[in-house]
Design an enzyme around this catalytic site. Structure first.
Site, PDB file in Angstrom:
ATOM      1  N   THR A  30       0.602  -1.690  -0.021  1.00 32.36           N
ATOM      2  CA  THR A  30      -0.168  -0.020  -0.016  1.00 32.36           C
ATOM      3  C   THR A  30       0.527   1.408   0.409  1.00 32.36           C
ATOM      4  O   THR A  30       2.165   0.913   0.140  1.00 32.36           O
ATOM      5  CB  THR A  30      -1.091   0.267   0.715  1.00 32.36           C
ATOM      6  OG1 THR A  30      -1.716  -0.823   1.248  1.00 32.36           O
ATOM      7  CG2 THR A  30      -1.602   1.327   1.339  1.00 32.36           C
ATOM      8  N   GLY A  31       0.134   2.424  -0.680  1.00 34.67           N
ATOM      9  CA  GLY A  31       1.108   3.853  -1.307  1.00 34.67           C
ATOM     10  C   GLY A  31       1.287   3.825  -2.120  1.00 34.67           C
ATOM     11  O   GLY A  31       1.716   3.773  -3.299  1.00 34.67           O
ATOM     12  N   THR A  33       4.301   4.489  -3.611  1.00 37.99           N
ATOM     13  CA  THR A  33       5.429   3.490  -3.903  1.00 37.99           C
ATOM     14  C   THR A  33       4.725   2.470  -4.985  1.00 37.99           C
ATOM     15  O   THR A  33       4.897   2.480  -6.173  1.00 37.99           O
ATOM     16  CB  THR A  33       6.894   3.415  -3.579  1.00 37.99           C
ATOM     17  OG1 THR A  33       7.304   4.563  -2.812  1.00 37.99           O
ATOM     18  CG2 THR A  33       7.742   2.765  -4.467  1.00 37.99           C
ATOM     19  N   ASP A  82       6.606  -3.927  -1.828  1.00 41.24           N
ATOM     20  CA  ASP A  82       5.364  -3.198  -0.464  1.00 41.24           C
ATOM     21  C   ASP A  82       6.497  -1.986  -0.893  1.00 41.24           C
ATOM     22  O   ASP A  82       8.441  -2.730  -0.885  1.00 41.24           O
ATOM     23  CB  ASP A  82       5.245  -4.017   0.563  1.00 41.24           C
ATOM     24  CG  ASP A  82       3.978  -2.948   1.848  1.00 41.24           C
ATOM     25  OD1 ASP A  82       3.340  -1.625   1.297  1.00 41.24           O
ATOM     26  OD2 ASP A  82       3.564  -3.374   2.260  1.00 41.24           O
ATOM     27  N   ALA A  84       8.146   1.118   1.964  1.00 40.35           N
ATOM     28  CA  ALA A  84       8.548   1.792   4.032  1.00 40.35           C
ATOM     29  C   ALA A  84       8.299   2.294   3.565  1.00 40.35           C
ATOM     30  O   ALA A  84       8.588   3.673   3.073  1.00 40.35           O
ATOM     31  CB  ALA A  84      10.027   0.651   4.031  1.00 40.35           C
ATOM     32  N   LYS A  95       7.311   0.869   8.998  1.00 41.18           N
ATOM     33  CA  LYS A  95       5.881   0.321   7.828  1.00 41.18           C
ATOM     34  C   LYS A  95       4.446   0.526   8.561  1.00 41.18           C
ATOM     35  O   LYS A  95       4.796   0.853   9.770  1.00 41.18           O
ATOM     36  CB  LYS A  95       6.081  -1.057   7.045  1.00 41.18           C
ATOM     37  CG  LYS A  95       7.141  -1.388   6.249  1.00 41.18           C
ATOM     38  CD  LYS A  95       6.897  -2.576   5.744  1.00 41.18           C
ATOM     39  CE  LYS A  95       5.488  -2.158   4.750  1.00 41.18           C
ATOM     40  NZ  LYS A  95       5.091  -0.754   3.921  1.00 41.18           N
ATOM     41  N   GLY A  96       4.323   1.158   7.220  1.00 47.51           N
ATOM     42  CA  GLY A  96       2.626   1.508   8.681  1.00 47.51           C
ATOM     43  C   GLY A  96       1.760   2.861   8.331  1.00 47.51           C
ATOM     44  O   GLY A  96       0.863   2.956   8.944  1.00 47.51           O
ATOM     45  N   GLU A 104      -0.152  -5.857   5.579  1.00 50.41           N
ATOM     46  CA  GLU A 104       0.877  -5.930   4.943  1.00 50.41           C
ATOM     47  C   GLU A 104       1.761  -6.978   5.937  1.00 50.41           C
ATOM     48  O   GLU A 104       2.897  -7.414   5.351  1.00 50.41           O
ATOM     49  CB  GLU A 104       1.754  -5.083   4.945  1.00 50.41           C
ATOM     50  CG  GLU A 104       1.156  -3.065   4.204  1.00 50.41           C
ATOM     51  CD  GLU A 104       1.480  -1.855   4.371  1.00 50.41           C
ATOM     52  OE1 GLU A 104       1.042  -1.193   3.522  1.00 50.41           O
ATOM     53  OE2 GLU A 104       1.965  -1.972   5.612  1.00 50.41           O
ATOM     54  N   LYS A 122      14.092   7.205   1.871  1.00 49.17           N
ATOM     55  CA  LYS A 122      13.919   5.576   3.236  1.00 49.17           C
ATOM     56  C   LYS A 122      15.155   5.523   3.801  1.00 49.17           C
ATOM     57  O   LYS A 122      14.548   4.733   4.763  1.00 49.17           O
ATOM     58  CB  LYS A 122      12.850   4.983   2.372  1.00 49.17           C
ATOM     59  CG  LYS A 122      11.636   5.823   1.808  1.00 49.17           C
ATOM     60  CD  LYS A 122      10.600   6.532   2.340  1.00 49.17           C
ATOM     61  CE  LYS A 122       9.460   6.812   1.888  1.00 49.17           C
ATOM     62  NZ  LYS A 122       8.970   6.006   1.341  1.00 49.17           N
TER      63      LYS A 122
HETATM   64  C1  5RP Z   1       1.804   1.839   4.043  1.00 50.60           C
HETATM   65  C2  5RP Z   1       2.603   1.342   4.318  1.00 50.60           C
HETATM   66  C3  5RP Z   1       3.428   1.804   3.440  1.00 50.60           C
HETATM   67  O1  5RP Z   1       4.323   1.374   2.513  1.00 50.60           O
HETATM   68  C4  5RP Z   1       4.732   2.999   3.504  1.00 50.60           C
HETATM   69  O2  5RP Z   1       3.873   3.914   4.039  1.00 50.60           O
HETATM   70  C5  5RP Z   1       5.480   3.373   2.583  1.00 50.60           C
HETATM   71  O3  5RP Z   1       4.303   4.567   1.178  1.00 50.60           O
HETATM   72  P1  5RP Z   1       4.854   5.540   0.153  1.00 50.60           P
HETATM   73  O4  5RP Z   1       5.728   4.326  -0.697  1.00 50.60           O
HETATM   74  O5  5RP Z   1       4.105   6.267   0.274  1.00 50.60           O
HETATM   75  O6  5RP Z   1       6.509   6.072   1.048  1.00 50.60           O
HETATM   76  O7  5RP Z   1       3.922   0.873   5.374  1.00 50.60           O
HETATM   77  O8  5RP Z   1       0.778   1.011   5.844  1.00 50.60           O
END
Ligand code: 5RP
Length: 216
Positions: A30-31, A33, A82, A84, A95-96, A104, A122
């Site tokens: 999710t997110g 990326t 996924d 992070a 994460k989260g 996840e 990151k």
């Molecule tokens: C969602 C997550 C996402 O993978 C994490 O927050 C990274 O998000 P983004 O790709 O928008 O930087 O853990 O629960």
């Protein structure tokens, strides 16, 4: 020169999309990326089956024409990909930020290969707060008192009815904090992901992608 983090996310996502092969069952994180990943998978039109870690990812994947299944009966996943929020040099992740940490982590633990895709911002020297949490609504005040230093998000409950929150204490030792949070009744899940879960990290860095294997 300022970094183009969106371009770095896209490069890492395109690289990860190339790992998906015909007939695979693949977990989708999710997110932002992962949004690039969905675009790259849709562009490949590959005949694979996908499992989503959030309603947001599920809706976006279906809109792009990907074949998405529930994650109820078939436990196997060949691959999961996924994003992070933070990656430490020893391979621990936080994460989260998107609130999907519980699903996840279940998908990560189920995958034969778990690939993380991130932009270069990151990578951190030391993990720091916040650490996202999913908490049971029942006994919430009692759980918060035992965890300490936690704020509740104003977001709706998780798809599984949990309360999404953030722990703001220092991380110091990820192993010990992970154990303490996991051992606290009322904590459904926390956003510390151990290096043993992670097969590789693809980091968009400028115009290329750096591959890191935790412990490798
Ligand atoms: C969602 C997550 C996402 O993978 C994490 O927050 C990274 O998000 P983004 O790709 O928008 O930087 O853990 O629960």
């Amino acid at each position: 020169m300022s970094k183009d983090l969106d371009q770095e996310k896209r490069l890492a996502a395109v690289d990860a999309a190339s790992l998906v092969e015909i007939g695979m069952r693949v977990g989708l994180g999710t997110g932002s990326t992962v949004a690039y990943l969905l675009d790259a998978l849709s562009a490949r039109s590959i005949d694979a089956t996908f499992v989503a870690t959030s309603p947001r990812t599920q809706a976006a994947a279906l809109k792009l024409g990907l074949h998405v299944e529930d994650f109820d009966e078939d436990a196997t996943l060949d691959l999961a990909i996924d994003g992070a929020d933070q990656i430490a040099p020893d391979g621990w992740l936080i994460k989260g930020a998107g609130g999907a940490l519980t699903r996840e982590k279940i998908v990560a633990a189920s995958a034969a290969r778990y690939v993380i895709i991130v932009d270069s911002s990151k990578l951190v020297d030391v993990l720091g707060p916040p650490v996202p949490l999913e908490l049971m609504a029942f006994g919430l005040a009692s759980t918060l008192a035992r965890v300490g230093s936690t704020t509740l998000r104003s977001s709706p409950p998780s798809p599984d009815g949990g309360v999404v929150a953030d722990y703001h204490g220092e991380v110091h030792n990820a192993t010990l904090l992970s154990r303490r949070l996991a051992d606290t009744p009322g904590v459904v899940e926390h956003g510390l992901f151990a290096p043993a879960l992670v097969s590789e990290v693809l980091v968009g860095t400028g115009n290329s992608v750096q591959r890191i294997v935790p412990g490798g």
